[in-house]
Structures are given as C-alpha cells and as structure tokens.
Design an enzyme around this catalytic site. Structure first.
Site, PDB file in Angstrom:
ATOM      1  N   PRO A  24      12.351  31.284  -2.663  1.00 27.09           N
ATOM      2  CG  PRO A  24      14.317  30.311  -3.448  1.00 27.09           C
ATOM      3  CD  PRO A  24      12.961  30.011  -2.932  1.00 27.09           C
ATOM      4  CB  VAL A  25      10.896  36.245  -4.693  1.00 24.97           C
ATOM      5  CG1 VAL A  25      10.488  37.186  -5.816  1.00 24.97           C
ATOM      6  CG2 VAL A  25       9.741  35.350  -4.279  1.00 24.97           C
TER       7      VAL A  25
END
Length: 101
Positions: A24-25
């Site tokens: 996840p960014v």
C-alpha cells in the site's frame, strides 16, 4: 521456554491479501504548520491502521507526506492559508501611515 500463544486468526480469505499483493502506498496532503512530532505520529498511526485493515505488515506500508504551502490550496476558488499566515485572518502587516496635525 514457552512460546507466546496467539489468538486465532480471525481474518477471512477476503481480508488476507493475495501472495505478491502490491504494497500500500498512501499519499497525504497536509497544510504546512504541523510540528515534526505531529507528522511522525500521523504517519505511525496511518501505518498502523493500514496494516491492520489491509492485513499487511507495517514494513510494507509506504506513506508520502506532502506539505502544501500556505495559500497553495483553494476551496471554491478561494485560497486557504495556514493559521500562522497573517493573510489567514486578513490582518496582513500594512505599512503604517503617519499623519501630522
């Protein structure tokens, strides 16, 4: 030595990310003016929440924090200013006018 017992894994198959799932960014845009300690606490808590919610390790969570300069953000075309910016209150410093009697 006894190993610590863990409770049952309550995640369902839908909650467990597939093997090789991308990390996840998370992008956060924040008006300038927060302290370093506040920004660090925010990043820690967002990481914790993302890891818990997405079922990933905290080490896989990436956060991009971008501070917006005061006045570089607008709502309905009107620029918004950080609290410490004199323009925020309309009390910008004006040159003093001296009059003689």
């Amino acid at each position: 030595m006894r190993k610590a017992q863990r409770g049952p894994d309550t995640r369902t198959r839908a909650q467990t990310p597939p093997r090789g799932a991308p990390m996840p960014v998370i992008q956060i845009h924040l008006m300038e003016g927060r302290t370093t300690a506040q920004k660090q606490a925010l990043m820690r808590e967002v990481t914790r929440a993302a890891a818990e919610t997405l079922g990933v390790s905290p080490q896989s969570v990436r956060i991009l924090l971008q501070e917006l300069q005061s006045g570089h953000f607008a709502v309905a075309g009107e620029p918004k200013y950080a609290d410490h910016d004199p323009a925020a209150t309309g009390h910008a410093t004006q040159p003093e006018t001296v009059t003689s009697n």
